[in-house]
Structure formats: structure tokens, C-alpha cells
Scaffold this motif. Structure first.
Motif, PDB file in Angstrom:
ATOM      1  N   VAL A 280       0.843  -1.042  -0.085  1.00  0.00           N
ATOM      2  CA  VAL A 280      -0.125  -0.024   0.032  1.00  0.00           C
ATOM      3  C   VAL A 280       1.004   1.122  -0.088  1.00  0.00           C
ATOM      4  O   VAL A 280       0.563   2.372  -0.483  1.00  0.00           O
ATOM      5  N   PRO A 298      -3.160   5.148   3.404  1.00  0.00           N
ATOM      6  CA  PRO A 298      -3.548   6.317   2.442  1.00  0.00           C
ATOM      7  C   PRO A 298      -4.502   7.502   3.264  1.00  0.00           C
ATOM      8  O   PRO A 298      -5.082   7.153   4.455  1.00  0.00           O
ATOM      9  N   SER A 451      -3.918  -5.254   2.187  1.00  0.00           N
ATOM     10  CA  SER A 451      -4.943  -4.116   2.420  1.00  0.00           C
ATOM     11  C   SER A 451      -4.330  -3.813   3.572  1.00  0.00           C
ATOM     12  O   SER A 451      -4.206  -4.393   4.545  1.00  0.00           O
ATOM     13  N   CYS A 452      -4.450  -2.360   3.761  1.00  0.00           N
ATOM     14  CA  CYS A 452      -3.849  -2.070   5.239  1.00  0.00           C
ATOM     15  C   CYS A 452      -5.097  -1.718   6.269  1.00  0.00           C
ATOM     16  O   CYS A 452      -4.725  -1.618   7.359  1.00  0.00           O
ATOM     17  N   GLY A 453      -6.411  -1.863   5.895  1.00  0.00           N
ATOM     18  CA  GLY A 453      -7.358  -2.318   6.999  1.00  0.00           C
ATOM     19  C   GLY A 453      -7.922  -0.794   7.300  1.00  0.00           C
ATOM     20  O   GLY A 453      -8.753  -1.018   8.334  1.00  0.00           O
ATOM     21  N   LYS A 454      -7.503   0.048   6.744  1.00  0.00           N
ATOM     22  CA  LYS A 454      -8.141   1.534   7.058  1.00  0.00           C
ATOM     23  C   LYS A 454      -9.615   1.588   7.068  1.00  0.00           C
ATOM     24  O   LYS A 454     -10.507   2.155   7.590  1.00  0.00           O
ATOM     25  N   CYS A 455     -10.135   1.200   5.726  1.00  0.00           N
ATOM     26  CA  CYS A 455     -11.542   1.258   5.336  1.00  0.00           C
ATOM     27  C   CYS A 455     -12.093  -0.237   5.130  1.00  0.00           C
ATOM     28  O   CYS A 455     -11.610  -0.950   4.802  1.00  0.00           O
ATOM     29  N   CYS A 458     -12.603  -2.322   1.524  1.00  0.00           N
ATOM     30  CA  CYS A 458     -11.641  -3.140   1.147  1.00  0.00           C
ATOM     31  C   CYS A 458     -11.061  -4.108   2.442  1.00  0.00           C
ATOM     32  O   CYS A 458     -10.733  -5.475   2.083  1.00  0.00           O
ATOM     33  N   SER A 496     -14.262   1.984  -1.724  1.00  0.00           N
ATOM     34  CA  SER A 496     -12.749   1.855  -1.114  1.00  0.00           C
ATOM     35  C   SER A 496     -12.123   3.266  -1.127  1.00  0.00           C
ATOM     36  O   SER A 496     -12.395   3.636  -2.043  1.00  0.00           O
ATOM     37  N   LEU A 497     -11.318   3.365  -0.109  1.00  0.00           N
ATOM     38  CA  LEU A 497     -10.640   4.905   0.134  1.00  0.00           C
ATOM     39  C   LEU A 497      -9.716   5.186  -0.735  1.00  0.00           C
ATOM     40  O   LEU A 497      -9.499   5.891  -1.481  1.00  0.00           O
ATOM     41  N   CYS A 498      -8.818   3.977  -1.243  1.00  0.00           N
ATOM     42  CA  CYS A 498      -7.853   4.260  -2.108  1.00  0.00           C
ATOM     43  C   CYS A 498      -7.777   3.206  -3.306  1.00  0.00           C
ATOM     44  O   CYS A 498      -8.395   2.255  -3.435  1.00  0.00           O
ATOM     45  N   GLY A 501      -8.015  -0.701  -2.913  1.00  0.00           N
ATOM     46  CA  GLY A 501      -9.409  -1.442  -2.683  1.00  0.00           C
ATOM     47  C   GLY A 501     -10.066  -1.004  -4.085  1.00  0.00           C
ATOM     48  O   GLY A 501     -10.722  -2.144  -4.302  1.00  0.00           O
TER      49      GLY A 501
HETATM   50 FE1  SF4 Z   1      -6.388   0.619   3.087  1.00  0.00          FE
HETATM   51 FE2  SF4 Z   1      -9.059   1.178   2.287  1.00  0.00          FE
HETATM   52 FE3  SF4 Z   1      -6.927   1.397   0.609  1.00  0.00          FE
HETATM   53 FE4  SF4 Z   1      -7.690  -0.868   1.261  1.00  0.00          FE
HETATM   54  S1  SF4 Z   1      -8.787   0.604   0.149  1.00  0.00           S
HETATM   55  S2  SF4 Z   1      -5.641  -0.235   1.285  1.00  0.00           S
HETATM   56  S3  SF4 Z   1      -8.141  -0.629   3.531  1.00  0.00           S
HETATM   57  S4  SF4 Z   1      -6.994   2.671   2.545  1.00  0.00           S
END
Ligand code: SF4
Length: 527
Positions: A280, A298, A451-455, A458, A496-498, A501
Motif C-alpha cells: 500500500v 492512505p 490491504s492496510c485495513g483502514k477502510c 477493502c 474503497s478509500l484508495c 481497494g
Molecule cells: Fe487501506 Fe482502504 Fe486503501 Fe484498502 S482501500 S488499502 S483498507 S485505505
């Protein structure tokens, strides 16, 4: 020196033993008293990684492939001492005619056009004087002494250069936005966090021609009014990191980075930041967050980096290959660059060829070349008489191109139209034995891991998609599961945020588009 012997010191040939070849060469040259006659140059990648370790003897350009330590005494005593090329050790294709074929006339090289890779395999990346000897830093000198920042940006805009990291955003426009924003500090960043499975274009540029990237970043700094640059490079690329460190220190020593470049008063310096392996962090906002010393996640856009990027200051971020084109565009002019490629995709593109193909390696082709030319001519076709099934471009964000589209000219827009994408340049070939559901599953496993898990869409969505794909490949799924999989694809894309995703469903969407029958066969036949 009578001979200049280039030995590939890129990651591919190094892992197949090229450093031992260099050691043995040194021993044999000494034993034969040829120290004054022969110079050994450890270069970057020549491209034909499948045939490594590779050695080219100049001035003739004799191309020795798959060189072994035990071949060295004969090459030294016959070729370097007595002037007789050892024909049986040459790259086979160059020996098929009565006369030894020049490398540029072989199938692998003849359709290529090297701009970003022009110095890879040609110079020692660890000696700045070699880069200067082939015109290096002339573009920077020209920019600083003859051009205004506005003229530089206009020139890059006129060339039609688009970002080679995957999205294809016009480089000149990106620079123009950052230049227009006033701030006490601006930044130039280089994305060298190449993480797509099968991609090694940026690594090869950094290993073979690091000064081209430093020169281009300094030009970008002048154009937008920045005094500091950062290269964010994967720690898993130790040779690239080492060569960048050497290149930065040599540039500083010669005053090509620092407080008064070319005596013009222009100030610019570059720092290295190593990534810790998170895919990511190749996403631009995550990359900048990581450089700032925080967890690489992100952040929402807008604001875009040109307004609020690194440390909340105007920033441009381009990838390695984009920068590698810049000095040549400055020196040869925008018309030269725009004369290559298609109407909307100018110049060349580097691809890392991998998978079921003879000539795995690195190729640079003019935009508009067809996939058929890459696979069948440059790549030498699919091994074992098997049938080409598809090629995957763009890695986990991209899609597959089936045989019916082999004759589509490759450019940003054409690839999007057929459900794939240029991506950064990984090109993985699959044959009739590959299961396309497995391919989609492989990429989903990758995005679940990365996946970074932020949102939530995703973090949870990629897992649910992978579970369904696993059910399908185990013969446990129903047609309702397939519907659910498609629904999830579109949900992830839009929520998805970025980009990780948003593009994670692409391998599933494109394999469903072209190979839906394979999904259905798993469901109906229960295997
Ligand atoms: Fe992280 Fe969301 Fe981007 Fe997936 S879409 S990598 S969870 S910020």
C-alpha cells in the motif's frame, strides 16, 4: 583498453552468479597478463534475464549468454587474448547466419526502443563519469542555464509524457499544479516502491542508471520550485539502494546536488527513504505518510499532493520510469518524444515479461506495439508448444488480455477499453494450462494480505471475495455465490478509500468477462 567487457550486475544476473563470473574474469585476465588490455564493467540489466549471466564484449558487441565460471578461461584466452570470438558460447540467435548477427537485429531487441533503459547495460551505474560520458547531466545544465521553470513545464507538457506508475496522469500538468501553489517549502518525490508481483522495471532502472533519476528529480525541483527530494525505495531492492546511495554521494561531491548547482545558485538535495515491504505504500498518500514517519496508510484526496502533499506542502510524486524519460525529453525535444507512440500515449513503455514465455526479462517498446509482437516476437512465444491463453497486465490492480485481443495496440486507453490497464508494467503470460479462476484467486490473496485495513469495504470485502473464490475452486460454490462475488466487485470499486481497494476486484472482473465459463465449470462440475 582493447576490450571493454560488460557483465550484468542487475539482480537477475547477480542471482544467477554474475559476481562469481566477474571474479573469475579478473583472475584469468591477471593470469594472462591482460590487465592493460581489458576493462571489466559491472552494468545494469540488458533485458534478457532468461539467459543470464550475460556478458558483452566490446568493441564487437559479442553477446555471451548463460556464462559459467568454467567458460571464462576459454573466453579470456581465445577472445580477449587472441581475438577469436568463442562462437559456441554466444547467444544462439546471433549465430544463426553466416555472420554474427548484431544484437539489435535479433528478435528480442529489434522491435525495442530504449529510452528509459538507454543506459542499462551500457554504463557502470557506480561511476558518475560514465553517466556524464554519455551526456548525463547535460539536460540539467541546459534547464538551469537556458530555461525558465515555466518553459521546462511547457516542454514536458508538449512531449505528452504520462505517468508510468500506472494511472497515466499527464506529467506536465502535475508539475504545473504544484508550481502554481505558493509555499515556503515544496517537495519532489520518487515512487520506487514497486510492489506488483512480476514487476521489476523500476528496480532495473535504478540498478542500471540511478543518475538519470537524480538528474530528472533535480530538473523537477527547479520546475516546481522545490529544494528537497525523496526517493522512497523498497528495502527488498538492496542493489538499487546501494547504487542510489553511491550515486547521491557522487552527485553531491561534484556539486550536482547541493547548495549551488552548476554555479547557478539553485539548491536541491535528495534523501533516500526505505519502505518496509507494504504494498500500500506505493499509493501516493500512503507513501508520503510513511516518509513523514507514520504508519503508511492512505489519506483521502482532495487535498491532492500538488496542494498538500508531504508534510502538508505542495509535492509532486512520479515513478522511476517517468523520471528516467525526462533528461532525454529535455535534450531531444518534445517533438522527438511525441513522435513515438499513439495519439494519446506518447513515447515508450517498459514491461517486465514473465510467466509462460521463452524470453523472460525486461523490454521497452514504443507505445502502440501489439501484445502479439511482444509475446510472439520479442518474447519468443509460449514454451512447450502450448497455446497462449491470456496476459495479465497491471498486477493486482489490472486485468487479463485474452488471445482475441492480441492485436490491440498497447496504450493507456486501449488497455482500459479491453478491461485491463497499463499498470506499472508487469506482464505475465499464461498458457492453456492456467486456470483463470486460480489467477484471480492468487491476486485476491495478495490484496487481502496487503490491504492496510483502514477502510471497511477493502478490509472486509477482499476477504469475502477470497472466501467465495476459494469455494469456487474447491467445487463448493453455487451460482448465488457467483452473483455475490460480482456484487462485491462493484461495491469495493465504488466505496474503497484508495486505489488498492478500488482496483482489487479488477482481476476478478476481467477474468469473469473473458473466462466466465471457467467459473461456471467449477460450480457446475463441482471441481
Ligand atoms: Fe487501506 Fe482502504 Fe486503501 Fe484498502 S482501500 S488499502 S483498507 S485505505
Amino acid at each position: 583498453c582493447r576490450y571493454r567487457v560488460h557483465v550484468c550486475g542487475g539482480t537477475g544476473c547477480t542471482s544467477s552468479g554474475s559476481l562469481r563470473i566477474i571474479e573469475k574474469l579478473e583472475q584469468e585476465i591477471k593470469a594472462n597478463g591482460l590487465e592493460e588490455d581489458v576493462e571489466i564493467v559491472k552494468t545494469g540489466c540488458f533485458g534478457l534475464c532468461a539467459l543470464g549471466p550475460i556478458m558483452i564484449v566490446h568493441p564487437e558487441g559479442s553477446f555471451y549468454s548463460m556464462v559459467k565460471e568454467e567458460d571464462i578461461p576459454e573466453i579470456v584466452s581465445e577472445h580477449l587474448k587472441n581475438g577469436n570470438v568463442v562462437k559456441r558460447l554466444l547467444y544462439e540467435e546471433t549465430t544463426k547466419t553466416e555472420h554474427i548477427l548484431p544484437l539489435e537485429e535479433t528478435n528480442f531487441y529489434k522491435k525495442q526502443h530504449r529510452v528509459a533503459l538507454r543506459n542499462c547495460g551500457e554504463i557502470s551505474p557506480e561511476h558518475i563519469e560514465e553517466y556524464i560520458g554519455v551526456g548525463g547531466y547535460e539536460a540539467l545544465g541546459k534547464v538551469l542555464t537556458e530555461m525558465t521553470p515555466e518553459q521546462v513545464i511547457q516542454l514536458i507538457t508538449d512531449s505528452g509524457l504520462r505517468g508510468r506508475g500506472g494511472a497515466g496522469f499527464p506529467t506536465g500538468l502535475k508539475w504545473k499544479f504544484a508550481a502554481a501553489n505558493q509555499a515556503d517549502q515544496k517537495y519532489v518525490c520518487c515512487n520506487a516502491d514497486e510492489g506488483d508481483p512480476g514487476a521489476f522495471m523500476d528496480r532495473s532502472v535504478l540498478e542500471g542508471d540511478p543518475h538519470a533519476v537524480l538528474e530528472a528529480m533535480t530538473i523537477a525541483g527547479y520546475a516546481i520550485g522545490a529544494t528537497q527530494g525523496y526517493i522512497y525505495v523498497r528495502a527488498e531492492y538492496p542493489i538499487a539502494v546501494q547504487r542510489l546511495e553511491i550515486a547521491i554521494s557522487q552527485s553531491r561531491e561534484l556539486g550536482l546536488l547541493g547548495d549551488d548547482i552548476f554555479g547557478t545558485g539553485f539548491k536541491f538535495d535528495i534523501g533516500l527513504r526505505l519502505g518496509a515491504g507494504a504494498f500500500v505504500c506505493g499509493e501516493e498518500t500512503a507513501l508520503m505518510t510513511s516518509i513523514e514517519g507514520n504508519r503508511g496508510e492512505p489519506r483521502p484526496r482532495p487535498p491532492f499532493p500538488a496542494l498538500k502533499g508531504l508534510f502538508q506542502k505542495p509535492t509532486i510524486l512520479n515513478n522511476v520510469e517517468t523520471y528516467a524519460n525526462i533528461p532525454q525529453i529535455i535534450l531531444n525535444g518534445p517533438e522527438w518524444f511525441a513522435s513515438m507512440g499513439t495519439e494519446k500515449s506518447k513515447g515508450t513503455k517498459v514491461f517486465a515479461l514473465g510467466g509462460k514465455i521463452h524470453n523472460t526479462g525486461l523490454v521497452e517498446i514504443p507505445m502502440g506495439t501489439t501484445l502479439r509482437e511482444i509475446v510472439e516476437e520479442i518474447g519468443g512465444g509460449v514454451p512447450g508448444g502450448k497455446k497462449f491463453k491470456a496476459a495479465q497486465t497491471g498486477g493486482p490492480s489490472g486485468g487479463c488480455i485474452p488471445a482475441e485481443h492480441l492485436d490491440v495496440p498497447i496504450d493507456y486507453d486501449n488497455l482500459l477499453a479491453i478491461g485491463s490497464m497499463m499498470g506499472s508494467g508487469g506482464l505475465i503470460v499464461m498458457d492453456e494450462d492456467n486456470c483463470m479462476v486460480d489467477i484471480a484467486k492468487f491476486f485476491l490473496e495478495f490484496t487481502v494480505d496487503e490491504s492496510c485495513g483502514k477502510c471497511t469495504p477493502c478490509r472486509i470485502g477482499t476477504r469475502r471475495m477470497l472466501e467465495i473464490l476459494e469455494k469456487i475452486t474447491k467445487g463448493q460454490a453455487t451460482m448465488e455465490d457467483l452473483d455475490k462475488l460480482e456484487e462485491l466487485c462493484y461495491h469495493l470499486k465504488s466505496n474503497s478509500l484508495c486505489a488498492l481497494g478500488q482496483t482489487a476486484p479488477n482481476p476478478v472482473i476481467s477474468t469473469l468477462r473473458y473466462f466466465r465459463d471457467e467459473y461456471i465449470a467449477h460450480i457446475v462440475d463441482k471441481k
